[in-house]
Design a protein around this motif. Structure first.
Motif, PDB file in Angstrom:
ATOM      1  N   LYS A  12       0.870  -1.184   0.000  1.00  8.83           N
ATOM      2  CA  LYS A  12       0.000   0.000   0.000  1.00  8.83           C
ATOM      3  C   LYS A  12       0.899   1.223   0.000  1.00  8.83           C
ATOM      4  N   ILE A  13       0.585   2.189  -0.853  1.00 15.47           N
ATOM      5  CA  ILE A  13       1.409   3.390  -0.991  1.00 15.47           C
ATOM      6  C   ILE A  13       0.605   4.588  -0.498  1.00 15.47           C
ATOM      7  N   THR A  14       1.194   5.355   0.389  1.00 10.36           N
ATOM      8  CA  THR A  14       0.514   6.505   0.985  1.00 10.36           C
ATOM      9  C   THR A  14       1.269   7.783   0.668  1.00 10.36           C
ATOM     10  N   GLN A  15       0.538   8.783   0.164  1.00 12.37           N
ATOM     11  CA  GLN A  15       1.093  10.125   0.009  1.00 12.37           C
ATOM     12  C   GLN A  15       0.942  10.854   1.335  1.00 12.37           C
ATOM     13  N   LEU A  16       2.036  11.390   1.825  1.00 11.92           N
ATOM     14  CA  LEU A  16       2.014  12.080   3.113  1.00 11.92           C
ATOM     15  C   LEU A  16       2.118  13.580   2.904  1.00 11.92           C
ATOM     16  N   GLY A  17       1.164  14.315   3.460  1.00 18.31           N
ATOM     17  CA  GLY A  17       1.188  15.763   3.399  1.00 18.31           C
ATOM     18  C   GLY A  17       1.426  16.363   4.767  1.00 18.31           C
ATOM     19  N   ARG A  18       1.349  17.682   4.839  1.00 19.95           N
ATOM     20  CA  ARG A  18       1.582  18.370   6.113  1.00 19.95           C
ATOM     21  C   ARG A  18       0.562  17.958   7.170  1.00 19.95           C
ATOM     22  N   GLU A  19      -0.655  17.668   6.700  1.00 18.04           N
ATOM     23  CA  GLU A  19      -1.727  17.365   7.640  1.00 18.04           C
ATOM     24  C   GLU A  19      -2.026  15.868   7.724  1.00 18.04           C
ATOM     25  N   GLY A  20      -1.148  15.030   7.172  1.00 20.52           N
ATOM     26  CA  GLY A  20      -1.383  13.590   7.226  1.00 20.52           C
ATOM     27  C   GLY A  20      -1.454  12.994   5.841  1.00 20.52           C
ATOM     28  N   THR A  21      -2.429  12.115   5.628  1.00 24.99           N
ATOM     29  CA  THR A  21      -2.544  11.386   4.373  1.00 24.99           C
ATOM     30  C   THR A  21      -3.206  12.238   3.293  1.00 24.99           C
ATOM     31  N   ASP A  22      -2.510  12.376   2.140  1.00 24.16           N
ATOM     32  CA  ASP A  22      -3.075  13.094   1.000  1.00 24.16           C
ATOM     33  C   ASP A  22      -3.657  12.142  -0.037  1.00 24.16           C
ATOM     34  N   GLY A  23      -3.251  10.888  -0.034  1.00 24.28           N
ATOM     35  CA  GLY A  23      -3.750   9.941  -1.020  1.00 24.28           C
ATOM     36  C   GLY A  23      -3.230   8.543  -0.749  1.00 24.28           C
ATOM     37  N   ILE A  24      -3.975   7.548  -1.241  1.00 24.19           N
ATOM     38  CA  ILE A  24      -3.609   6.140  -1.028  1.00 24.19           C
ATOM     39  C   ILE A  24      -3.719   5.403  -2.353  1.00 24.19           C
ATOM     40  N   GLY A  25      -2.778   4.510  -2.609  1.00 20.87           N
ATOM     41  CA  GLY A  25      -2.815   3.673  -3.795  1.00 20.87           C
ATOM     42  C   GLY A  25      -2.142   2.348  -3.524  1.00 20.87           C
ATOM     43  N   SER A  26      -1.970   1.579  -4.577  1.00 23.92           N
ATOM     44  CA  SER A  26      -1.420   0.238  -4.453  1.00 23.92           C
ATOM     45  C   SER A  26      -0.185   0.087  -5.326  1.00 23.92           C
ATOM     46  N   GLY A  27       0.514  -1.009  -5.130  1.00 20.64           N
ATOM     47  CA  GLY A  27       1.682  -1.336  -5.937  1.00 20.64           C
ATOM     48  C   GLY A  27       2.082  -2.770  -5.697  1.00 20.64           C
ATOM     49  N   PHE A  28       3.105  -3.215  -6.435  1.00 16.28           N
ATOM     50  CA  PHE A  28       3.596  -4.585  -6.238  1.00 16.28           C
ATOM     51  C   PHE A  28       5.094  -4.625  -6.484  1.00 16.28           C
ATOM     52  N   ILE A  29       5.750  -5.573  -5.873  1.00 19.58           N
ATOM     53  CA  ILE A  29       7.211  -5.678  -5.888  1.00 19.58           C
ATOM     54  C   ILE A  29       7.670  -6.360  -7.171  1.00 19.58           C
ATOM     55  N   VAL A  30       8.642  -5.742  -7.853  1.00 19.33           N
ATOM     56  CA  VAL A  30       9.162  -6.322  -9.098  1.00 19.33           C
ATOM     57  C   VAL A  30      10.637  -6.696  -9.008  1.00 19.33           C
ATOM     58  N   SER A  31      11.306  -6.361  -7.908  1.00 17.68           N
ATOM     59  CA  SER A  31      12.690  -6.813  -7.719  1.00 17.68           C
ATOM     60  C   SER A  31      12.943  -7.058  -6.237  1.00 17.68           C
ATOM     61  N   GLU A  32      13.812  -8.005  -5.942  1.00 15.33           N
ATOM     62  CA  GLU A  32      14.083  -8.379  -4.553  1.00 15.33           C
ATOM     63  C   GLU A  32      14.704  -7.261  -3.740  1.00 15.33           C
ATOM     64  N   ASP A  33      15.355  -6.295  -4.446  1.00 16.79           N
ATOM     65  CA  ASP A  33      16.047  -5.228  -3.720  1.00 16.79           C
ATOM     66  C   ASP A  33      15.202  -3.969  -3.563  1.00 16.79           C
ATOM     67  N   GLY A  34      13.870  -4.094  -3.676  1.00 18.13           N
ATOM     68  CA  GLY A  34      13.012  -2.983  -3.270  1.00 18.13           C
ATOM     69  C   GLY A  34      12.410  -2.159  -4.374  1.00 18.13           C
ATOM     70  N   LEU A  35      12.360  -2.656  -5.610  1.00 12.46           N
ATOM     71  CA  LEU A  35      11.732  -1.926  -6.700  1.00 12.46           C
ATOM     72  C   LEU A  35      10.245  -2.264  -6.749  1.00 12.46           C
ATOM     73  N   ILE A  36       9.404  -1.225  -6.788  1.00 16.68           N
ATOM     74  CA  ILE A  36       7.948  -1.390  -6.699  1.00 16.68           C
ATOM     75  C   ILE A  36       7.291  -0.665  -7.865  1.00 16.68           C
ATOM     76  N   ALA A  37       6.334  -1.341  -8.513  1.00 18.91           N
ATOM     77  CA  ALA A  37       5.602  -0.754  -9.644  1.00 18.91           C
ATOM     78  C   ALA A  37       4.268  -0.201  -9.163  1.00 18.91           C
ATOM     79  N   THR A  38       3.852   0.925  -9.759  1.00 17.38           N
ATOM     80  CA  THR A  38       2.566   1.534  -9.431  1.00 17.38           C
ATOM     81  C   THR A  38       2.190   2.506 -10.539  1.00 17.38           C
ATOM     82  N   ASN A  39       1.122   3.270 -10.322  1.00 15.97           N
ATOM     83  CA  ASN A  39       0.754   4.336 -11.255  1.00 15.97           C
ATOM     84  C   ASN A  39       1.447   5.634 -10.868  1.00 15.97           C
ATOM     85  N   LEU A  40       1.729   6.461 -11.863  1.00 14.47           N
ATOM     86  CA  LEU A  40       2.345   7.751 -11.577  1.00 14.47           C
ATOM     87  C   LEU A  40       1.409   8.628 -10.750  1.00 14.47           C
ATOM     88  N   HIS A  41       0.100   8.563 -11.037  1.00 14.68           N
ATOM     89  CA  HIS A  41      -0.806   9.432 -10.279  1.00 14.68           C
ATOM     90  C   HIS A  41      -0.915   9.010  -8.815  1.00 14.68           C
TER      91      HIS A  41
END
Length: 744
Positions: A53-82
């Motif tokens: 789960k990917i969370t955008q953090l703003g000054r007042e807390g959460t600005d947005g939430i989205g999803s993603g998935f792992i594509v490499s063992e060393d921490g590379l994650i795919a998602t949408n740009l928006h």
């Protein structure tokens, strides 16, 4: 004639335009086709460790939430740009509840709405990438994500179809996609990723779309990494020009400042103050503003102490309001005026202006005075922008000065226009009598009125085109004046910005020149810059591509945005030639010797020599500043491994601008836009280079197709007058016949 000349034209255009780089196949291993299908329950259990789960953090807390998935063992994650947005802090939550801060935006593609982000982690469980080109209608699929923030949810459905959505091939799926699902994987029943959930259907709740995973593979193969510290500055306001207070989110793109989310002040108040010095005594400040929701409020602030005390003149609830703020809460606010005005156009751009005198305040909207106040409670401090509540507000053309009022017309021009207006008013006074006459035959009268209305609409369209043409010719005049200077004195950066403003009159060139000057100041005292050409080139590449995230466009190479230098500066994404312009101009401004543009066929690069006799080396700015030998470039860009004569010579600034223009023309042609949309580029190009026969021919053909015979005759006459003495006689005969047909 047409065939031979058009073939010549085509070859010239293709040779001048920057060719899109050839994408290589991604290195991610293909899934095994023989893997057995699994149930949704089995997939949920096995895939869960690879979801985030990917969370955008703003000054007042959460600005947005989205999803993603792992594509490499060393921490590379795919998602949408928006999902990751711009200038946002990002946090990734794993399946076990552990969280990680994102350290690098490894790659981004605005055209396909894809992104790769990186976290500091090892030994992660990855998802295999499938082949989306082999997906078939009716195939069973599962989708996983964090709908409405409920992480690691799963839904089962089928692949409905593949469809073209705004020029992109997307996978249509019969599953609901909710807020928070974006960026989650769409999988086949073997557990291979087929796509990334992207769009929710507006027609039905149980329908959505996913971006094919094959588009992600190119991004994995050719990343454009941006450190998180620099990603947070993309789209952000220049702190040397603006200071924000009381929260909200302030961003800038193409000269427009946008404010989103409520501020931390009472009523969602937030301020964005300009660092411009306010004149002493009487002064004025103005801005053009547009609100997405008229129930909110946004406009000007002035006489601000940078905290709670200031004036505000702004649109609010469709009215114009002047308020003095003396503290943090509503009890310390004094509404000095709250008035409606016909001059204010709800939902449109409106220009607000305030004149601050020692004994009074005068407020205007779109040139009309709406408020006058004798309040003198505040008289010093900064000026800037203000916003309230949840409305999204856009601002442009903020100014501070002693007199910002639109200057009156010349007396003779004003007199002519007034007489026309008076004629119209006089005619309007007889409207009732006119209606009485029309009612004698209302059906026929209505037909006449419709015809007259259509005629007026056509005239209005012609006036709009006249306005656009006036602006374009003004920009052409400025570009020609710049190019008329001696080569060392030509400001190529300004020329490139004028080229962008040729299409968009709202671009504030000074804003982008200031942004460029800020980059110069960043490097001005850097010791590597003064050590010599080679250390300086390495430092420039590191500064632009590693520290600031400038990169070559991956998914939307042909977009005109990549040719507009203001958008390249905003988005840090461009073509080889626009990135080269930035690189070369930055080197020039810093006094780095021996750095110049090299017009290689198919791909513009930066060249440099360590001294007059030094060996030529190349910088591939499109590939993250990669150093390339001449031999390597020749093998990549030519069929025989050799460049034509002159290809390696430093090019002129005029030639660079012409190449940028040809790229813009190619983007118009490729998108099958109207002839009238491409004609202004040809006009500008021929104004800069009147001897270009290929573009003369193209413009003659366009003018003829548009019915502009006089213009076509002008161009064909030029082709005849400038026809080479040793040219083929049959071509000359065809030109003569063409000219004759244009006279008939």
């Amino acid at each position: 004639m047409r065939t031979v000349f058009f073939l010549l034209l085509t070859s010239l255009l293709i040779g001048q335009a920057d060719a899109a780089p050839r994408a290589k196949a991604a290195s991610n291993p293909a899934p095994k086709p023989t893997a057995p299908a699994r149930t949704a329950t089995e997939l949920a259990a096995s895939i869960r460790p690879s979801l985030v789960k990917i969370t955008q953090l703003g000054r007042e807390g959460t600005d947005g939430i989205g999803s993603g998935f792992i594509v490499s063992e060393d921490g590379l994650i795919a998602t949408n740009l928006h999902v990751i947005g711009e200038a946002r802090r990002l946090q990734v939550e794993m399946h076990d509840g552990k969280t990680h801060d994102v350290t690098v935006v490894q790659a981004s593609d605005s055209h396909h709405d894809l992104a790769l982000i990186k976290i500091d982690a090892k030994g992660l469980t990855t998802l295999p990438l499938g082949d989306s080109s082999k997906a078939r209608q009716g195939d069973p699929i599962v989708a996983m994500g964090a709908p409405e923030g409920l992480a690691f949810s799963i839904v089962q459905g089928v692949l409905s179809a593949t469809r073209d959505i705004d020029g992109l091939e997307m996978l249509q799926v019969a599953v609901p996609i909710e807020k928070g699902n974006s960026g989650g994987p769409l999988l086949d029943m073997q557990g291979n990723v087929l796509g990334l959930l992207t769009l929710k259907s507006l027609k039905t709740e149980n329908l959505g779309f996913a971006m094919p995973v094959n588009d992600l593979k190119t991004l994995i193969e050719k990343p454009n990494p941006v450190p998180m510290s620099r990603w947070l500055t993309i789209g952000a306001l220049n702190p040397k020009q603006w200071q924000t207070f009381l929260g909200a989110q302030w961003t800038q793109h193409a000269g427009v400042i946008r404010s989103e989310f409520p501020g931390a002040g009472f009523g969602g108040r937030a301020l964005c103050l300009s660092t411009q010095k306010v004149p002493e005594g009487t002064f004025e400040t103005s801005v053009t503003v547009r609100l997405d929701d008229e129930s909110g409020a946004a406009g000007l602030t002035f006489c601000s102490d940078g905290a709670e005390k200031h004036y505000g003149f702004y649109a609010s609830g469709g009215k114009l309001r002047l308020t003095r703020f003396n503290g943090p809460d509503v009890y310390s606010w004094t509404i000095l005026a709250d008035v409606p005005s016909d001059a204010y156009k709800a939902g449109e751009w409106n220009t607000l202006r305030v004149r601050v005198e020692p004994e009074r305040l005068v407020c205007f909207v779109n040139g009309k005075q709406v408020i006058e106040s004798d309040d003198t409670g505040l008289r010093s401090g900064s000026a800037g922008l203000c916003k309230f509540r949840t409305t999204v507000a856009d601002f442009r053309n903020f100014r501070v000065g002693t007199d910002l009022a639109e200057k009156p017309l010349q007396p003779e021009v004003a007199s002519q226009l007034r007489s026309k207006v008076e004629e119209y008013i006089a005619a309007a006074a007889t409207a009732d009598k006119t209606l009485d006459g029309l009612l004698e035959n209302p059906a026929a009268a209505r037909r006449v009125l419709v015809e007259q209305r259509r005629k007026l609409e056509e005239e209005a369209a012609k006036l709009r085109e006249l306005e656009h043409e006036l602006h374009r010719r003004a920009m052409t005049k400025e570009i020609l004046a710049e190019l008329a200077k001696p080569e060392p004195e030509i400001n190529l950066l300004r020329c490139a910005l004028l080229l962008a403003r040729h299409d968009n009159p709202e671009i504030d060139i000074s804003t982008y020149l200031n942004s460029f000057n800020a980059m110069v100041l960043d490097l001005k005292d850097d010791p590597e810059i003064t050590k010599g050409t080679i250390p300086a080139v390495k430092r420039l590449s590191r500064y632009l591509f590693e520290e600031n995230g400038f990169h070559g466009s991956r998914g939307d190479y042909g977009s005109r945005s990549n040719s507009y230098l203001n958008e390249v500066l905003d988005d840090r994404e461009g073509l080889p030639i626009t990135l080269s312009v930035l690189y070369v101009e930055l080197a020039s401004e810093l006094g780095v010797q021996g750095v110049f543009g090299v017009p290689l066929p198919g791909k513009f690069m930066v060249g440099y020599r360590d001294g007059p006799e030094g060996e030529l080396q190349l910088v591939d700015v499109f590939e993250h500043g990669k150093l390339v030998t001449v031999e390597q470039a020749a093998l990549d860009l030519t069929e025989d491994g050799h460049f034509p004569e002159g290809a390696l010579s430093p090019t002129t600034k005029q030639a660079i601008l012409l190449r940028m223009l040809r790229n813009l023309m190619s983007s118009v042609f490729d998108d099958s836009r109207s002839l009238r949309e491409s004609l202004p580029y040809l006009n500008l190009l021929l104004a800069i280079d009147p001897q270009s026969a290929a573009e003369r021919l193209t413009r003659a053909q366009m003018r003829q197709r548009l019915g502009e015979k006089a213009g076509a005759r002008e161009d064909v006459t030029w082709l005849i007058d400038n026809f080479p003495n040793d040219g083929p006689p049959e071509l000359m005969q065809q030109l003569d016949r063409w000219l004759q047909s244009l006279r008939e």
